[in-house]
Design a protein around this motif. Sequence first.
Motif, PDB file in Angstrom:
ATOM      1  N   LYS A   1      -1.288  -4.942  -3.207  1.00  0.00           N
ATOM      2  CA  LYS A   1      -0.686  -3.593  -3.510  1.00  0.00           C
ATOM      3  C   LYS A   1      -1.939  -2.955  -4.454  1.00  0.00           C
ATOM      4  CE  LYS A   1       3.670  -3.918  -1.078  1.00  0.00           C
ATOM      5  NZ  LYS A   1       5.036  -4.613  -2.025  1.00  0.00           N
ATOM      6  N   ARG A   2      -2.241  -3.394  -5.233  1.00  0.00           N
ATOM      7  CA  ARG A   2      -2.998  -2.640  -6.395  1.00  0.00           C
ATOM      8  C   ARG A   2      -4.441  -3.029  -6.116  1.00  0.00           C
ATOM      9  NH1 ARG A   2      -0.518  -7.347  -9.508  1.00  0.00           N
ATOM     10  NH2 ARG A   2      -2.222  -7.739  -9.247  1.00  0.00           N
ATOM     11  N   THR A   3      -4.688  -2.801  -4.641  1.00  0.00           N
ATOM     12  CA  THR A   3      -6.761  -2.536  -4.734  1.00  0.00           C
ATOM     13  C   THR A   3      -6.980  -1.250  -4.410  1.00  0.00           C
ATOM     14  OG1 THR A   3      -6.531  -5.119  -4.006  1.00  0.00           O
ATOM     15  CG2 THR A   3      -8.708  -3.878  -3.206  1.00  0.00           C
ATOM     16  N   GLN A   4      -8.028  -0.572  -4.123  1.00  0.00           N
ATOM     17  CA  GLN A   4      -7.998   0.837  -4.604  1.00  0.00           C
ATOM     18  C   GLN A   4      -9.247   1.050  -3.586  1.00  0.00           C
ATOM     19  OE1 GLN A   4      -6.675   3.014  -6.320  1.00  0.00           O
ATOM     20  NE2 GLN A   4      -5.855   1.167  -7.381  1.00  0.00           N
ATOM     21  N   SER A   5     -10.527  -0.183  -3.154  1.00  0.00           N
ATOM     22  CA  SER A   5     -11.327   0.261  -1.695  1.00  0.00           C
ATOM     23  C   SER A   5     -11.037  -1.178  -0.808  1.00  0.00           C
ATOM     24  CB  SER A   5     -12.396   0.115  -2.665  1.00  0.00           C
ATOM     25  OG  SER A   5     -12.921  -1.026  -2.940  1.00  0.00           O
ATOM     26  N   LYS A   6     -11.393  -0.692  -0.076  1.00  0.00           N
ATOM     27  CA  LYS A   6     -11.888  -1.845   1.277  1.00  0.00           C
ATOM     28  C   LYS A   6     -12.417  -2.807   0.653  1.00  0.00           C
ATOM     29  CE  LYS A   6     -10.848   1.402   5.960  1.00  0.00           C
ATOM     30  NZ  LYS A   6     -11.482   0.975   6.806  1.00  0.00           N
ATOM     31  N   ARG A   7     -13.491  -2.434   0.134  1.00  0.00           N
ATOM     32  CA  ARG A   7     -14.371  -3.734  -0.128  1.00  0.00           C
ATOM     33  C   ARG A   7     -13.675  -4.529  -1.335  1.00  0.00           C
ATOM     34  NH1 ARG A   7     -19.783  -4.719   0.465  1.00  0.00           N
ATOM     35  NH2 ARG A   7     -20.645  -4.986  -1.757  1.00  0.00           N
ATOM     36  N   GLN A   8     -12.874  -3.779  -2.174  1.00  0.00           N
ATOM     37  CA  GLN A   8     -11.911  -5.027  -3.209  1.00  0.00           C
ATOM     38  C   GLN A   8     -11.108  -6.175  -2.144  1.00  0.00           C
ATOM     39  OE1 GLN A   8     -10.445  -2.356  -5.573  1.00  0.00           O
ATOM     40  NE2 GLN A   8     -12.068  -2.504  -7.741  1.00  0.00           N
ATOM     41  N   LEU A   9     -10.450  -4.776  -1.322  1.00  0.00           N
ATOM     42  CA  LEU A   9      -9.969  -5.833  -0.417  1.00  0.00           C
ATOM     43  C   LEU A   9     -10.158  -6.872   0.467  1.00  0.00           C
ATOM     44  CD1 LEU A   9      -7.638  -2.869   1.631  1.00  0.00           C
ATOM     45  CD2 LEU A   9      -6.636  -4.609   0.294  1.00  0.00           C
ATOM     46  N   GLY A  10     -11.378  -6.621   0.547  1.00  0.00           N
ATOM     47  CA  GLY A  10     -11.947  -7.970   1.464  1.00  0.00           C
ATOM     48  C   GLY A  10     -12.422  -8.717   0.308  1.00  0.00           C
ATOM     49  N   ARG A  11     -12.505  -8.729  -0.913  1.00  0.00           N
ATOM     50  CA  ARG A  11     -12.389  -9.907  -2.143  1.00  0.00           C
ATOM     51  C   ARG A  11     -11.473  -9.988  -3.235  1.00  0.00           C
ATOM     52  NH1 ARG A  11     -16.263  -7.384  -5.433  1.00  0.00           N
ATOM     53  NH2 ARG A  11     -17.354  -5.358  -3.894  1.00  0.00           N
ATOM     54  N   THR A  12     -10.152  -9.173  -2.376  1.00  0.00           N
ATOM     55  CA  THR A  12      -9.340 -10.134  -3.588  1.00  0.00           C
ATOM     56  C   THR A  12      -7.876 -10.653  -2.676  1.00  0.00           C
ATOM     57  OG1 THR A  12      -8.385  -7.404  -2.595  1.00  0.00           O
ATOM     58  CG2 THR A  12      -6.396  -9.029  -3.723  1.00  0.00           C
ATOM     59  N   CYS A  13      -8.550 -11.609  -1.380  1.00  0.00           N
ATOM     60  CA  CYS A  13      -7.600 -12.302  -1.729  1.00  0.00           C
ATOM     61  C   CYS A  13      -8.516 -14.156  -1.119  1.00  0.00           C
ATOM     62  CB  CYS A  13      -6.276 -12.670  -0.039  1.00  0.00           C
ATOM     63  SG  CYS A  13      -5.786 -11.579  -0.985  1.00  0.00           S
ATOM     64  N   GLY A  14      -7.753 -15.699  -0.420  1.00  0.00           N
ATOM     65  CA  GLY A  14      -9.135 -16.105   0.357  1.00  0.00           C
ATOM     66  C   GLY A  14      -9.330 -15.857   2.182  1.00  0.00           C
ATOM     67  N   ARG A  15     -10.131 -16.242   2.173  1.00  0.00           N
ATOM     68  CA  ARG A  15     -10.244 -16.737   3.702  1.00  0.00           C
ATOM     69  C   ARG A  15      -9.049 -17.317   4.796  1.00  0.00           C
ATOM     70  NH1 ARG A  15     -14.225 -19.638   6.893  1.00  0.00           N
ATOM     71  NH2 ARG A  15     -13.810 -19.102   9.410  1.00  0.00           N
ATOM     72  N   TYR A  16      -8.992 -18.199   3.882  1.00  0.00           N
ATOM     73  CA  TYR A  16      -7.279 -19.188   4.633  1.00  0.00           C
ATOM     74  C   TYR A  16      -6.165 -19.346   4.136  1.00  0.00           C
ATOM     75  CZ  TYR A  16     -11.684 -22.008   5.703  1.00  0.00           C
ATOM     76  OH  TYR A  16     -13.163 -22.606   5.837  1.00  0.00           O
TER      77      TYR A  16
END
Length: 172
Positions: free
Chosen positions: A84-99
């Motif tokens: 919820k605190r993420t500001q960009s799609k790029r950051q969203l993609g790096r916020t959590c792991g894949r699994y």
Amino acid sequence: GQEGAATLKKVCDALMALEGCRVNVRCGLHVHLDVNDLTVQEITSIYARYADFESQIDLLMPRSRRDSANTYCASIKGSASRVKRTQSKRQLGRTCGRYYKVNLQSLNKYGTVEFRQHAGTQSFEKIINWVVTLMVFVETSVNLASNATPTVKKNRVYHNVRQAVENLGGYV
């Protein structure tokens, strides 16, 4: 659309017809939904709502795909506030792991949100119902993103039905 569903039906029928082609508890069904046209707020809404409803969604899944019982589709409940605190799609993609049950890493690679929770299956009906459920879930999340966050009702109906069937010796 209709063409994709028809192709999915043909693939499922072909897999069912192949001798030795079987699904076991180690298999998973991953569904990617295109979110290139969605905002960060809308994608965050999808993730947050899935986390809010995760306990109810778990009740639709076999035990091997509930909570964090599976290494390849862990719970997202603990990461929703970070997302919820993420500001960009790029950051969203790096916020959590894949699994995780909802994989946001696929945003950067494919422009999709990947839903990893469903158990593996060759059943067209199970797959298409899950895809439609996810599509409606995403659409509702997008529509709610512009409004105030709805209150999640802790409805235990699914749990009670599952328990009743299992107590009678059935498996849901």
